[in-house]
Motif scaffolding. Structure first.
Motif, mmCIF file in Angstrom:
data_model
loop_
_atom_site.group_PDB
_atom_site.id
_atom_site.type_symbol
_atom_site.label_atom_id
_atom_site.label_comp_id
_atom_site.label_asym_id
_atom_site.label_seq_id
_atom_site.Cartn_x
_atom_site.Cartn_y
_atom_site.Cartn_z
ATOM 1 N N LEU A 267 -27.355 -42.792 9.604
ATOM 2 C CA LEU A 267 -26.442 -41.671 9.764
ATOM 3 C C LEU A 267 -26.511 -40.737 8.561
ATOM 4 C CD1 LEU A 267 -24.296 -40.423 11.595
ATOM 5 C CD2 LEU A 267 -22.617 -41.803 10.399
ATOM 6 N N ARG A 268 -26.567 -41.304 7.388
ATOM 7 C CA ARG A 268 -26.661 -40.488 6.171
ATOM 8 C C ARG A 268 -28.016 -39.779 6.080
ATOM 9 N NH1 ARG A 268 -23.104 -38.409 3.475
ATOM 10 N NH2 ARG A 268 -24.018 -38.844 1.473
ATOM 11 N N VAL A 269 -29.091 -40.425 6.541
ATOM 12 C CA VAL A 269 -30.403 -39.772 6.573
ATOM 13 C C VAL A 269 -30.349 -38.563 7.491
ATOM 14 C CG1 VAL A 269 -32.801 -40.022 7.367
ATOM 15 C CG2 VAL A 269 -31.780 -41.788 5.934
ATOM 16 N N LEU A 270 -29.746 -38.709 8.664
ATOM 17 C CA LEU A 270 -29.573 -37.574 9.569
ATOM 18 C C LEU A 270 -28.792 -36.455 8.896
ATOM 19 C CD1 LEU A 270 -28.735 -39.089 13.064
ATOM 20 C CD2 LEU A 270 -30.611 -37.561 12.514
ATOM 21 N N GLU A 271 -27.699 -36.819 8.276
ATOM 22 C CA GLU A 271 -26.824 -35.833 7.649
ATOM 23 C C GLU A 271 -27.528 -35.087 6.513
ATOM 24 O OE1 GLU A 271 -22.494 -35.625 5.392
ATOM 25 O OE2 GLU A 271 -23.294 -37.553 6.009
ATOM 26 N N ILE A 272 -28.209 -35.801 5.663
ATOM 27 C CA ILE A 272 -28.771 -35.201 4.457
ATOM 28 C C ILE A 272 -30.156 -34.594 4.695
ATOM 29 C CG2 ILE A 272 -29.596 -35.693 2.119
ATOM 30 C CD1 ILE A 272 -27.362 -37.877 2.025
ATOM 31 N N LYS A 273 -31.065 -35.367 5.261
ATOM 32 C CA LYS A 273 -32.450 -34.915 5.398
ATOM 33 C C LYS A 273 -32.664 -33.987 6.591
ATOM 34 C CE LYS A 273 -34.522 -37.118 2.051
ATOM 35 N NZ LYS A 273 -35.319 -36.468 1.041
ATOM 36 N N VAL A 274 -32.102 -34.331 7.729
ATOM 37 C CA VAL A 274 -32.355 -33.563 8.943
ATOM 38 C C VAL A 274 -31.466 -32.328 9.025
ATOM 39 C CG1 VAL A 274 -32.336 -33.626 11.466
ATOM 40 C CG2 VAL A 274 -33.171 -35.600 10.178
ATOM 41 N N PHE A 275 -30.168 -32.518 8.819
ATOM 42 C CA PHE A 275 -29.221 -31.414 8.975
ATOM 43 C C PHE A 275 -28.843 -30.748 7.652
ATOM 44 C CE2 PHE A 275 -28.432 -33.893 12.901
ATOM 45 C CZ PHE A 275 -28.801 -32.915 13.800
ATOM 46 N N LYS A 276 -29.502 -31.128 6.573
ATOM 47 C CA LYS A 276 -29.335 -30.483 5.263
ATOM 48 C C LYS A 276 -27.871 -30.322 4.839
ATOM 49 C CE LYS A 276 -33.804 -29.278 5.324
ATOM 50 N NZ LYS A 276 -34.523 -30.428 5.725
ATOM 51 N N ASN A 277 -27.064 -31.326 5.076
ATOM 52 C CA ASN A 277 -25.629 -31.352 4.733
ATOM 53 C C ASN A 277 -24.814 -30.248 5.405
ATOM 54 O OD1 ASN A 277 -25.462 -33.674 3.128
ATOM 55 N ND2 ASN A 277 -26.257 -32.565 1.371
ATOM 56 N N GLU A 278 -25.336 -29.648 6.462
ATOM 57 C CA GLU A 278 -24.583 -28.617 7.185
ATOM 58 C C GLU A 278 -23.684 -29.215 8.258
ATOM 59 O OE1 GLU A 278 -26.628 -25.080 8.353
ATOM 60 O OE2 GLU A 278 -28.097 -25.319 6.754
ATOM 61 N N ILE A 279 -23.955 -30.442 8.657
ATOM 62 C CA ILE A 279 -23.121 -31.150 9.621
ATOM 63 C C ILE A 279 -22.725 -32.477 8.988
ATOM 64 C CG2 ILE A 279 -22.985 -32.184 11.906
ATOM 65 C CD1 ILE A 279 -25.087 -30.236 12.838
ATOM 66 N N HIS A 280 -21.449 -32.770 8.965
ATOM 67 C CA HIS A 280 -20.959 -34.003 8.358
ATOM 68 C C HIS A 280 -21.130 -35.184 9.310
ATOM 69 C CE1 HIS A 280 -19.372 -31.774 5.013
ATOM 70 N NE2 HIS A 280 -18.788 -30.937 5.860
ATOM 71 N N SER A 281 -21.181 -36.376 8.749
ATOM 72 C CA SER A 281 -21.408 -37.576 9.556
ATOM 73 C C SER A 281 -20.314 -37.775 10.598
ATOM 74 C CB SER A 281 -21.537 -38.807 8.659
ATOM 75 O OG SER A 281 -20.407 -38.954 7.846
ATOM 76 N N TYR A 282 -19.074 -37.438 10.269
ATOM 77 C CA TYR A 282 -17.984 -37.557 11.241
ATOM 78 C C TYR A 282 -18.274 -36.681 12.461
ATOM 79 C CZ TYR A 282 -13.456 -37.062 13.447
ATOM 80 O OH TYR A 282 -12.449 -37.035 14.369
ATOM 81 N N ASP A 283 -18.728 -35.453 12.232
ATOM 82 C CA ASP A 283 -19.049 -34.550 13.338
ATOM 83 C C ASP A 283 -20.229 -35.052 14.150
ATOM 84 O OD1 ASP A 283 -16.995 -32.762 12.748
ATOM 85 O OD2 ASP A 283 -18.250 -31.651 11.335
ATOM 86 N N LEU A 284 -21.223 -35.636 13.491
ATOM 87 C CA LEU A 284 -22.368 -36.195 14.204
ATOM 88 C C LEU A 284 -21.953 -37.339 15.121
ATOM 89 C CD1 LEU A 284 -25.143 -36.294 11.459
ATOM 90 C CD2 LEU A 284 -25.125 -34.915 13.529
ATOM 91 N N ILE A 285 -21.113 -38.221 14.621
ATOM 92 C CA ILE A 285 -20.639 -39.340 15.437
ATOM 93 C C ILE A 285 -19.854 -38.817 16.630
ATOM 94 C CG2 ILE A 285 -19.057 -41.305 15.483
ATOM 95 C CD1 ILE A 285 -19.872 -41.818 12.556
ATOM 96 N N HIS A 286 -18.979 -37.863 16.394
ATOM 97 C CA HIS A 286 -18.173 -37.283 17.471
ATOM 98 C C HIS A 286 -19.076 -36.601 18.504
ATOM 99 C CE1 HIS A 286 -14.358 -36.105 19.117
ATOM 100 N NE2 HIS A 286 -14.780 -34.852 19.225
ATOM 101 N N PHE A 287 -20.084 -35.877 18.050
ATOM 102 C CA PHE A 287 -21.021 -35.217 18.956
ATOM 103 C C PHE A 287 -21.787 -36.235 19.794
ATOM 104 C CE2 PHE A 287 -25.418 -33.873 19.678
ATOM 105 C CZ PHE A 287 -25.201 -32.809 20.529
#
Length: 99
Positions: A21-41
């Motif tokens: 989840l943190r790899v997605l947040e940091i590397k893929v989405f460049k910290n523009e989407i937070h992990s909470y929002d990713l989980i909710h999505f």
């Protein structure tokens, strides 16, 4: 009472999930989407097959949808009706982003 290996296995699964989840947040989405929002999505995105090659998008439109669309290039993410090819495209192109 649970076995020691079961507890270690559970810990490993939780740790790996958080790591990915943190790899997605940091590397893929460049910290523009937070992990909470990713989980909710991810929990909310749903499609239902209505005909042979037609799917109905029953996801709620969220503010994070626009960010995901912008960052992944999935322009049909919020379309009401989706073809089988568009749904498959979500997994082939949208989810396998380059790091």
């Amino acid at each position: 009472m649970q076995k020691k290996e079961t507890i270690y296995g559970h810990f490993l699964i939780c740790y790996l999930s958080l790591f990915l989840l943190r790899v997605l947040e940091i590397k893929v989405f460049k910290n523009e989407i937070h992990s909470y929002d990713l989980i909710h999505f991810m929990r909310d995105f749903r499609v239902v097959k209505v005909e042979k090659d037609t799917y109905l998008n029953i996801s709620r439109n969220q503010a994070v949808n626009e960010k995901v669309k912008k960052l992944t290039g999935l322009t049909t993410l919020d379309a009401l009706y989706l073809s089988k090819k568009e749904v498959e495209n979500f997994f082939q192109n949208g989810m396998l982003l380059d790091f």
